[in-house]
Design an enzyme around this catalytic site. Structure first.
Site, short mmCIF file in Angstrom:
data_model
loop_
_atom_site.label_atom_id
_atom_site.label_comp_id
_atom_site.label_asym_id
_atom_site.label_seq_id
_atom_site.Cartn_x
_atom_site.Cartn_y
_atom_site.Cartn_z
N LYS A 40 0.82 -1.21 0.00
CA LYS A 40 0.00 0.00 0.00
C LYS A 40 0.86 1.26 0.00
CE LYS A 40 -3.82 -2.34 2.25
NZ LYS A 40 -4.43 -2.79 1.00
N GLY A 41 1.90 1.26 0.82
CA GLY A 41 2.75 2.45 0.90
C GLY A 41 3.41 2.74 -0.43
N GLU A 141 0.67 -0.42 7.03
CA GLU A 141 1.50 -1.59 6.71
C GLU A 141 2.95 -1.41 7.17
OE1 GLU A 141 0.93 -2.65 2.58
OE2 GLU A 141 -0.94 -3.68 3.02
N ASP A 247 -9.46 -4.74 -12.64
CA ASP A 247 -8.69 -5.17 -11.47
C ASP A 247 -8.69 -4.02 -10.47
OD1 ASP A 247 -6.85 -6.01 -9.58
OD2 ASP A 247 -5.22 -6.37 -11.01
N GLY A 252 -7.66 2.00 -3.95
CA GLY A 252 -7.62 2.91 -2.80
C GLY A 252 -6.25 3.58 -2.69
N ASP A 253 -5.22 2.85 -3.07
CA ASP A 253 -3.86 3.43 -3.03
C ASP A 253 -3.72 4.53 -4.08
OD1 ASP A 253 -3.33 1.51 -1.13
OD2 ASP A 253 -2.51 0.09 -2.58
O1 RIB Z 1 -3.80 -2.12 -1.70
C1 RIB Z 1 -3.27 -3.14 -2.50
C2 RIB Z 1 -2.01 -3.64 -1.89
O2 RIB Z 1 -2.29 -4.26 -0.66
C3 RIB Z 1 -1.30 -4.70 -2.71
O3 RIB Z 1 -0.37 -4.16 -3.60
C4 RIB Z 1 -0.69 -5.60 -1.65
O4 RIB Z 1 0.71 -5.58 -1.67
C5 RIB Z 1 -1.24 -5.12 -0.33
O5 RIB Z 1 -0.33 -4.41 0.40
#
Ligand code: RIB
Length: 311
Positions: A40-41, A141, A247, A252-253
């Site tokens: 996520k980061g 994370e 996909d 969200g990231d």
């Molecule tokens: O938000 C998606 C991410 O969550 C993925 O890339 C996976 O690595 C998890 O961290």
């Protein structure tokens, strides 16, 4: 160009695509398997970089061969690795991701590995880059102490602190106090507030509870329903754009990273929200997490087409 910095996970994604996901005990024939940069980061900082910001991660990988998938990605994206440490004791983080090709939905199991070794001291070592940054960005994370240290430095230098509280986990209430922008999805918001979110009214009720915890602005990402912004006074619901999702991993990231880039370059909240919406909507039309993040020119084209905004 704005600058975004924060502690963030560096994870290798092992993504399997299939026409339907297996139920307990079932084996299904998949159609493809992809290995790529994620976390996520790292996804969020990649999104911020491609959206036009300088993006600096404070992270960790292991000594194993998986780490090269991440370091190669940073070299290709011309992103700094100056605060990326190599752990002698933990493996590079990895995630197993199953993606339903029909709906684009996913489920994920993460083994965080070295990413959880990112601690407060690592964040402190990067202090000089907090002084002139535009935004400090965190997720859940890396260690809790790294997040609290990043928030402390954001406050010290009077920088907006954006927290994406994902994946959801129990955290002390102090984490929320003073957060400038909190960007949970519906599941995370329900976990932290007890409000099940089906409607925009539910989203507002959840946002009110989060504001009462000391958050200044809440932006809920609502999947197909778009996003909802509330700061206690102004509210805004932005529906999704009509693009076909293949996909949703990292959507969200894409949203949080682009929001950080937009805020760091001084855009107002509504424009930043639209910028983030365009970014996450483009990302779901592509496979992968970090690799699916759109570039600034693509975001700007969709901003113009969807909202008539020219930046
Ligand atoms: O938000 C998606 C991410 O969550 C993925 O890339 C996976 O690595 C998890 O961290």
């Amino acid at each position: 160009m704005g600058k975004v910095i924060g502690p963030g996970s560096l994870i290798v994604d092992v993504a399997a695509y299939a026409k339907h996901l297996p139920v307990d005990g079932e084996t299904v024939m998949g159609s493809s398997l992809k290995l790529g940069p994620g976390g996520k980061g790292s996804n969020q900082l990649t999104a911020a970089k491609r959206a036009g910001a300088e993006a600096i991660i404070i992270g960790a990988v292991g000594t194993d061969s998986l780490s090269s998938i991440l370091t190669d990605h940073y070299a290709r994206e011309q992103m700094s690795t100056k605060y990326m440490k190599v752990s002698e004791t933990s493996a590079t983080g990895a995630a197993v991701i199953e993606i339903d090709e029909i709906s684009g939905q996913n489920r994920i199991i993460i083994a965080s590995g070295a990413s959880m070794e990112v601690v407060g001291e690592d964040v402190l070592k990067a202090e000089e880059d907090f002084v002139d940054c535009g935004v400090v960005l965190c997720q859940f994370e890396t260690s809790l102490e790294s997040i609290l240290e990043a928030k402390r430095l954001a406050k010290k230098y009077d920088k907006p602190f954006i927290l994406n509280p994902a994946p959801f986990m129990p955290v002390p209430e102090e984490v929320f106090d003073g957060v400038d922008y909190l960007t949970p999805n519906e599941t995370e918001a329900e976990f932290f507030t007890g409000v099940h979110i089906d409607t925009i009214e539910d989203a507002k009720r959840a946002a009110e509870i989060l504001l009462a915890k000391g958050v200044k602005k809440v932006i809920l990402t609502l999947g197909k329903k778009g996003s909802f912004y509330y700061d206690g006074e102004h509210e805004l619901h932005l529906p999704c754009l009509p693009l076909k999702a293949v996909d949703t991993t990292g959507a969200g990231d894409a949203f949080s990273g682009a929001l950080a880039a937009a805020i760091s370059e001084g855009l107002d909240d509504e424009t930043a929200l639209k910028f983030a919406t365009c970014t996450s909507n483009i990302s779901v039309t592509r496979k992968g997490s970090s690799p699916s993040m759109p570039y600034r020119h693509e975001i700007l084209a969709l901003m113009k087409e969807s909202y008539g905004i020219e930046l």
